[in-house]
Motif scaffolding. Sequence first.
Motif, PDB file in Angstrom:
ATOM      1  N   SER A 112       1.006  -1.181  -0.025  1.00 41.50           N
ATOM      2  CA  SER A 112       0.015  -0.243   0.033  1.00 41.50           C
ATOM      3  C   SER A 112       0.789   1.147   0.327  1.00 41.50           C
ATOM      4  N   PHE A 113       2.054   1.176   0.670  1.00 42.95           N
ATOM      5  CA  PHE A 113       2.750   2.462   0.848  1.00 42.95           C
ATOM      6  C   PHE A 113       4.322   2.194   0.448  1.00 42.95           C
ATOM      7  N   TYR A 114       4.652   1.207  -0.299  1.00 43.04           N
ATOM      8  CA  TYR A 114       5.811   1.011  -0.898  1.00 43.04           C
ATOM      9  C   TYR A 114       5.740  -0.221  -2.004  1.00 43.04           C
ATOM     10  N   SER A 115       6.737  -0.150  -2.877  1.00 42.34           N
ATOM     11  CA  SER A 115       6.763  -0.971  -3.796  1.00 42.34           C
ATOM     12  C   SER A 115       7.422  -2.264  -3.274  1.00 42.34           C
ATOM     13  N   ILE A 116       6.946  -3.571  -3.597  1.00 44.60           N
ATOM     14  CA  ILE A 116       7.637  -4.741  -3.150  1.00 44.60           C
ATOM     15  C   ILE A 116       8.988  -4.888  -3.728  1.00 44.60           C
ATOM     16  N   SER A 117       9.493  -4.089  -4.639  1.00 41.62           N
ATOM     17  CA  SER A 117      10.889  -4.234  -5.360  1.00 41.62           C
ATOM     18  C   SER A 117      11.608  -3.732  -4.179  1.00 41.62           C
ATOM     19  N   MET A 118      11.174  -2.811  -3.466  1.00 43.40           N
ATOM     20  CA  MET A 118      12.048  -2.344  -2.281  1.00 43.40           C
ATOM     21  C   MET A 118      12.405  -3.453  -1.165  1.00 43.40           C
TER      22      MET A 118
ATOM     23  N   TRP B 196      11.670 -11.610   0.929  1.00 46.16           N
ATOM     24  CA  TRP B 196      10.345 -11.354   1.060  1.00 46.16           C
ATOM     25  C   TRP B 196       9.553 -10.693  -0.013  1.00 46.16           C
ATOM     26  N   GLN B 197      10.142 -10.585  -1.215  1.00 48.24           N
ATOM     27  CA  GLN B 197       9.609 -10.305  -2.491  1.00 48.24           C
ATOM     28  C   GLN B 197       8.888 -11.439  -2.614  1.00 48.24           C
ATOM     29  N   THR B 198       9.427 -12.679  -2.608  1.00 47.18           N
ATOM     30  CA  THR B 198       8.824 -13.927  -2.943  1.00 47.18           C
ATOM     31  C   THR B 198       7.561 -14.206  -1.962  1.00 47.18           C
ATOM     32  N   ILE B 199       7.835 -13.856  -0.812  1.00 51.69           N
ATOM     33  CA  ILE B 199       6.876 -14.366   0.511  1.00 51.69           C
ATOM     34  C   ILE B 199       5.655 -13.315   0.173  1.00 51.69           C
ATOM     35  N   THR B 200       5.968 -12.162  -0.161  1.00 50.07           N
ATOM     36  CA  THR B 200       4.724 -11.001  -0.333  1.00 50.07           C
ATOM     37  C   THR B 200       3.828 -11.557  -1.540  1.00 50.07           C
ATOM     38  N   LEU B 201       4.421 -12.288  -2.406  1.00 46.32           N
ATOM     39  CA  LEU B 201       3.759 -12.644  -3.632  1.00 46.32           C
ATOM     40  C   LEU B 201       2.520 -13.630  -3.288  1.00 46.32           C
TER      41      LEU B 201
ATOM     42  N   ASN C 244       0.595 -12.940  -0.969  1.00 47.63           N
ATOM     43  CA  ASN C 244      -0.510 -12.047  -0.418  1.00 47.63           C
ATOM     44  C   ASN C 244      -1.465 -11.785  -1.679  1.00 47.63           C
ATOM     45  N   PRO C 245      -2.692 -11.880  -1.510  1.00 47.85           N
ATOM     46  CA  PRO C 245      -3.530 -11.529  -2.757  1.00 47.85           C
ATOM     47  C   PRO C 245      -3.665 -10.186  -2.870  1.00 47.85           C
ATOM     48  N   VAL C 246      -3.688  -9.286  -1.651  1.00 44.04           N
ATOM     49  CA  VAL C 246      -3.933  -7.937  -1.939  1.00 44.04           C
ATOM     50  C   VAL C 246      -2.707  -7.355  -2.711  1.00 44.04           C
ATOM     51  N   VAL C 247      -1.578  -7.925  -2.730  1.00 43.40           N
ATOM     52  CA  VAL C 247      -0.615  -7.179  -3.760  1.00 43.40           C
ATOM     53  C   VAL C 247      -1.096  -7.225  -5.139  1.00 43.40           C
ATOM     54  N   TYR C 248      -1.728  -8.079  -5.640  1.00 48.75           N
ATOM     55  CA  TYR C 248      -2.245  -8.123  -7.055  1.00 48.75           C
ATOM     56  C   TYR C 248      -3.393  -7.068  -7.225  1.00 48.75           C
ATOM     57  N   LEU C 249      -4.082  -6.586  -6.204  1.00 49.81           N
ATOM     58  CA  LEU C 249      -5.044  -5.787  -6.463  1.00 49.81           C
ATOM     59  C   LEU C 249      -4.396  -4.324  -6.293  1.00 49.81           C
ATOM     60  N   ILE C 250      -3.540  -4.035  -5.272  1.00 46.80           N
ATOM     61  CA  ILE C 250      -3.004  -2.923  -5.266  1.00 46.80           C
ATOM     62  C   ILE C 250      -2.051  -2.588  -6.385  1.00 46.80           C
ATOM     63  N   SER C 251      -1.354  -3.743  -6.897  1.00 50.93           N
ATOM     64  CA  SER C 251      -0.569  -3.671  -8.060  1.00 50.93           C
ATOM     65  C   SER C 251      -1.195  -3.044  -9.201  1.00 50.93           C
ATOM     66  N   GLY C 252      -2.374  -3.891  -9.579  1.00 52.38           N
ATOM     67  CA  GLY C 252      -3.011  -3.402 -10.744  1.00 52.38           C
ATOM     68  C   GLY C 252      -3.685  -2.150 -10.708  1.00 52.38           C
TER      69      GLY C 252
ATOM     70  N   VAL D 176       3.036   1.643 -13.832  1.00 54.54           N
ATOM     71  CA  VAL D 176       3.975   0.737 -13.226  1.00 54.54           C
ATOM     72  C   VAL D 176       3.423  -0.224 -12.189  1.00 54.54           C
ATOM     73  N   ALA D 177       3.934  -1.364 -12.187  1.00 54.07           N
ATOM     74  CA  ALA D 177       3.412  -2.597 -11.302  1.00 54.07           C
ATOM     75  C   ALA D 177       4.225  -3.328 -10.791  1.00 54.07           C
ATOM     76  N   ASP D 178       3.713  -3.907  -9.743  1.00 51.51           N
ATOM     77  CA  ASP D 178       4.849  -4.739  -9.153  1.00 51.51           C
ATOM     78  C   ASP D 178       4.685  -6.455  -9.647  1.00 51.51           C
ATOM     79  N   VAL D 179       3.404  -6.578 -10.161  1.00 56.26           N
ATOM     80  CA  VAL D 179       3.179  -7.973 -11.000  1.00 56.26           C
ATOM     81  C   VAL D 179       2.496  -7.705 -12.250  1.00 56.26           C
ATOM     82  N   PRO D 180       2.599  -8.592 -13.155  1.00 60.10           N
ATOM     83  CA  PRO D 180       2.004  -8.188 -14.476  1.00 60.10           C
ATOM     84  C   PRO D 180       0.335  -7.876 -14.493  1.00 60.10           C
ATOM     85  N   ILE D 181      -0.278  -6.901 -15.243  1.00 63.85           N
ATOM     86  CA  ILE D 181      -1.409  -6.707 -14.928  1.00 63.85           C
ATOM     87  C   ILE D 181      -2.644  -7.674 -15.148  1.00 63.85           C
ATOM     88  N   GLY D 182      -2.123  -8.543 -16.159  1.00 64.19           N
ATOM     89  CA  GLY D 182      -2.981  -9.851 -16.359  1.00 64.19           C
ATOM     90  C   GLY D 182      -3.266 -10.744 -15.072  1.00 64.19           C
TER      91      GLY D 182
END
Length: 253
Positions: A184-190, A195-200, A202-210, A218-224
């Motif tokens: 929500s307040f940071y990019s998982i690339s940071m 921890w990037q792998t663990i964060t993936l 989290n289903p909310v990551v895909y909603l916030i990223s899209g 810009v997105a942390d995961v593919p929009i699809g």
Amino acid sequence: MNWTAIAAIYRFEMARFFRTLAQSFISPVMSTSLYFVVFGAAIGSRIDEVEGVSYGAFIVPGLIMLSVITQGISNASFGIYFPKFIGTIYELLSAPVNFLEIVLGYVGAAATKALFIGVVILGTAYLFVDITIAHPFAMILFLVLTCISFALLGFIIGIWAKNFEQLQLVPLLIITPLIFLGGSFYSISMLPPVWQTITLFNPVVYLISGFRWSFFGVADVPIGLSLLAIALFTGLCLLVIGWIFRSGWRLRS
């Protein structure tokens, strides 16, 4: 389809919302302003940009998702739990109304309230930072789908809950931590690679990223994957609600 029944449930739920409109309007404005003061000023002064976007603007999609998700769940869960609590749900279940019409009425009203809050927060954000929405139609699509899907989840929680404590249990102990840990307040690339792998997971990551992609491209995961995740989540909620009404789980005394 009994549209009269759907409209009656929808109007009843929206009337409860409009009775506290000032509170519903002022609360998100104040909360958003505080987030901008704390995160935008305090932390933003130390982080100039994230993925080429100013930090103040970068957190806007996360703020909207935070409020929309929590509001969608709380409004839908309370909307269906209160008739259970006072016993009027049996009148609704005995009326010539099928489960789909009940769900459309309650979930539609909860999603509308959450959408209103999201629009209010977006308008408030414009007072603090300059925002350009790169993909406005995608932004609206993600916002509406998020409102609907988490209103469906809230409906399930409202049926599952046996008391007011349980009504708050899932949002406080599960949903809110997932939102804060979902970028929500940071990019998982940071984060470190592990921890990037663990964060993936989290289903909310895909909603916030899209949703963030619809603003800045810009997105942390593919929009699809983001669209697939929200579609699967919505479908799962619908399947669970269908099973609840077929089996009568937590609806029968």
